[in-house]
Enzyme design. Structure first.
Site, PDB file in Angstrom:
ATOM      1  CB  CYS A 337      26.162  14.069   9.188  1.00 38.65           C
ATOM      2  SG  CYS A 337      25.536  15.930   9.291  1.00 38.65           S
ATOM      3  CG  HIS A 464      30.063  14.487  11.841  1.00 39.24           C
ATOM      4  ND1 HIS A 464      29.988  14.117  10.445  1.00 39.24           N
ATOM      5  CD2 HIS A 464      29.306  15.683  11.462  1.00 39.24           C
ATOM      6  CE1 HIS A 464      29.384  14.731   9.373  1.00 39.24           C
ATOM      7  NE2 HIS A 464      28.802  15.679  10.147  1.00 39.24           N
ATOM      8  CD  GLU A 466      32.680  11.645  11.572  1.00 40.35           C
ATOM      9  OE1 GLU A 466      31.953  11.155  12.314  1.00 40.35           O
ATOM     10  OE2 GLU A 466      32.345  12.459  10.719  1.00 40.35           O
TER      11      GLU A 466
HETATM   12  N1  GLN Z   1      24.245  18.372   4.067  1.00 40.70           N
HETATM   13  C1  GLN Z   1      23.716  17.893   5.244  1.00 40.70           C
HETATM   14  C2  GLN Z   1      23.343  18.764   5.835  1.00 40.70           C
HETATM   15  O1  GLN Z   1      23.788  19.960   5.898  1.00 40.70           O
HETATM   16  C3  GLN Z   1      24.531  17.028   5.823  1.00 40.70           C
HETATM   17  C4  GLN Z   1      25.767  17.428   6.312  1.00 40.70           C
HETATM   18  C5  GLN Z   1      26.898  16.749   6.654  1.00 40.70           C
HETATM   19  O2  GLN Z   1      26.602  15.317   6.468  1.00 40.70           O
HETATM   20  N2  GLN Z   1      27.726  17.017   7.549  1.00 40.70           N
HETATM   21  O3  GLN Z   1      22.661  18.860   6.750  1.00 40.70           O
END
Ligand code: GLN
Length: 563
Positions: A337, A464, A466
């Site tokens: 992310c 994600h 995970e």
């Molecule tokens: N801050 C970044 C976004 O909002 C990444 C978010 C995250 O890593 N969950 O896109």
């Protein structure tokens, strides 16, 4: 439907979540269908706006629910999928009552907070050796609330003595056979076995009136072999976690679990090196040169570099430096992310030569916005306004590492939680410079997976993975990353390419485990036959967190008992 209520614990982090999950595993192993609900006392309607500092990570479900991290433990242990309704908060109840009240559903009546009566309580008490007082107090408190515990599960360092059990039984009015000792174990997968060995299932089934209906003994072979395998693992794989909340391992619980699932399949003992991103930055070099040096030493000594998800600009520069280091030194890199967005910023700066390239999250006025706010987002409302939950990613090329690791499927469904995305207008330029966007959403305008084909393993994902990793069924890209970190990527990729497609769509690779177990048999025999059983490790990490605010005694890092 029967309910087992798990409550208690003077302090949080004692393992109520793991205990509840393990009870579920045990009952499931007896042939029952089991699901899980978490009830939280706070007024937040969900966990989405809560600080990972205070509550640990926000777990994300398929339906986009942002929930307490215990739901992650339930999903992983029970291998089920939960929904946002499995996490009840006081706030949710109030919200629905107030909505009804405003609609007029209660017309004429006074609305008051109802008092529930619950028939079965399972108390998770705390005691050590002969100190039964705190447990007695908790039980008294519980009775004061009108709840009668049928079973006590007591956390302790070593197994409870019989006389302690007797004493507890007498003072708490719970039969001695219903007092279970949950003493420290070498790894978390022993807990269901510990419950089974003490016949906790029989005690629970008796209270639930199900003893006559369930005839079989719990089948826990898979858990037994995994717990034992994990104890035998000897050869380390060192992963540097370059994050913001280092030392607070609960903030990255699912990432740690996914690493653990993957490293167990690779027959390696996971060692997580916490590298606080800010420690890698130039300002630290000036202000605290020793801290700076220590952080870089950890990064250089690691077999793989992971930049997890995150929000806000603290440590961004350090994360960019970590990604640059991994890219330039052929070190396996996995960006999740924010970690993927960091990789794009780094590439834009170093390779495209755009010095001020940035995400508009960190520099709204940058002339080279390589990561931008998503059009559908809301800048005024924080709660529940992100791109959340399960979304589909379509592979654009077949000849790439991710596609192979996922088993050569056309698409994968993974969970998301973000507001920003790679700027679609910069893709051509980035791809011309060698970065490959191998996975995109259904529009083809949203980047989901990036790879650097010339690098041993440089992978970034907007989602994600995970959240869908399971013990014995590691997430495909975590497996690839850890395998690359211990020189097993080729073998794992070959195996994964032939893997059963249905499993691959879920992002889980069951068959790989079996196959890799064969591949790694020699390694396993080596590590178990040298007579050195590794010492029980509660934090999964022999070295202390590099520079965390806590020294790891309160928060374990994912291998510990208290997840
Ligand atoms: N801050 C970044 C976004 O909002 C990444 C978010 C995250 O890593 N969950 O896109």
């Amino acid at each position: 439907m029967k309910y087992v209520l798990v409550t208690g614990g003077v302090v949080s982090g004692l393992g109520k979540g793991v205990t509840a999950s393990s009870i579920g595993v045990l009952l499931k192993a007896c042939g029952l269908r089991v699901t899980s609900i978490k009830i939280d006392p706070y007024l937040n309607t969900d966990a989405g706006t809560m600080s990972p500092f205070e509550h640990g990570e926000v777990f994300v479900l398929d339906d986009g629910g942002e929930v307490d991290l215990d739901l992650g433990n339930y999903e992983r242990f029970l291998d089920i999928k939960l929904t946002r309704d499995n996490n009840i908060t006081t706030g949710k109840i109030y919200q629905s009552v107030i909505n009804k009240e405003r609609r007029g559903d209660y017309l004429g009546r006074t609305v008051q907070v109802p008092v529930n009566t619950i028939s079965l309580a399972f108390l998770h008490g705390l005691t050590s050796f002969d100190k039964t007082k705190p447990t007695q107090h908790s039980v008294r408190g519980l009775r004061g609330l009108g709840l009668t515990p049928h079973i006590l599960a007591c956390r302790s360092v070593t197994a409870l003595d019989e006389n302690v059990k007797e004493k507890l039984s007498q003072f708490c009015h719970v039969p001695a056979a219903n007092i279970i000792t949950l003493h420290d174990v070498s790894n978390i997968w022993h807990i269901p076995l510990l419950l089974r060995d003490q016949k906790a299932h029989e005690a629970i089934l008796r209270v639930l009136n199900l003893l006559c209906k369930v005839t079989r003994e719990p089948i826990l072979e898979e858990w037994t072999s995994r717990a034992e395998l994990c104890d035998r693992l000897h050869d380390p794989v060192r992963i540097a976690m370059v994050g913001k909340y280092t030392g607070l391992s609960d903030s990255y619980l699912s990432v740690l679990k996914a690493l653990l699932h993957a490293s167990t399949v690779c027959h390696r003992k996971l060692i997580v090196e916490w590298v606080p991103a800010t420690d890698l930055e130039d300002t630290t070099a000036k202000e605290a040169p020793d801290v700076y040096k220590a952080a870089w030493r950890l990064l250089r000594g690691a077999d793989g570099v992971l930049v997890p998800g995150g929000f806000g600009d603290r440590g961004v520069q350090g994360k960019i430096l970590a990604a640059k280091y991994a890219r330039e030194n052929n070190k396996p890199f996995f960006g999740i992310c924010l970690g993927m967005q960091i990789a794009v910023i780094e590439y834009s700066r170093s390779v495209l030569g755009l010095q001020d390239a940035n995400s508009t999250e960190f520099d709204p006025d940058t002339k080279n916005p390589c990561v931008i706010f998503m059009p559908e987002g809301s800048k005024t409302h924080m709660g529940g306004t992100m791109r959340l939950g399960s979304r589909r990613t379509y592979f654009q090329v077949t000849d790439c590492k991710s596609a192979k690791l996922y088993g050569n499927v056309k698409y994968v469904d993974e969970r998301h939680r973000h507001r920003y995305e790679v700027n679609p207008d910069m893709i051509l330029e980035l791809e011309d410079a060698g970065l490959s966007f191998v996975g995109k959403d259904e529009t083809g305008r949203r980047m989901e997976i990036l790879e650097l084909p010339t690098h041993p393993y440089f992978v970034g994902v907007q989602f994600h993975p995970e959240f869908k990793s399971r013990p014995g069924k590691p997430s495909a890209l975590f497996l690839g990353f850890v395998a690359a970190a211990c020189s097993q990527l080729e073998t794992v990729m070959q195996t994964s390419s032939h893997v059963n497609k249905a499993a691959a769509v879920c992002g889980q690779l069951e068959t790989v485990m079996q196959t890799s177990s064969h591949v790694n048999k020699a390694a396993a025999i080596n590590s178990s036959s040298n007579g050195k059983i590794p010492k029980a490790y509660r934090s999964g990490n022999k070295s202390k967190p590099a520079n965390g605010p806590l020294n790891g005694t309160l928060y374990s890092n994912g291998n510990g008992v208290h997840a």
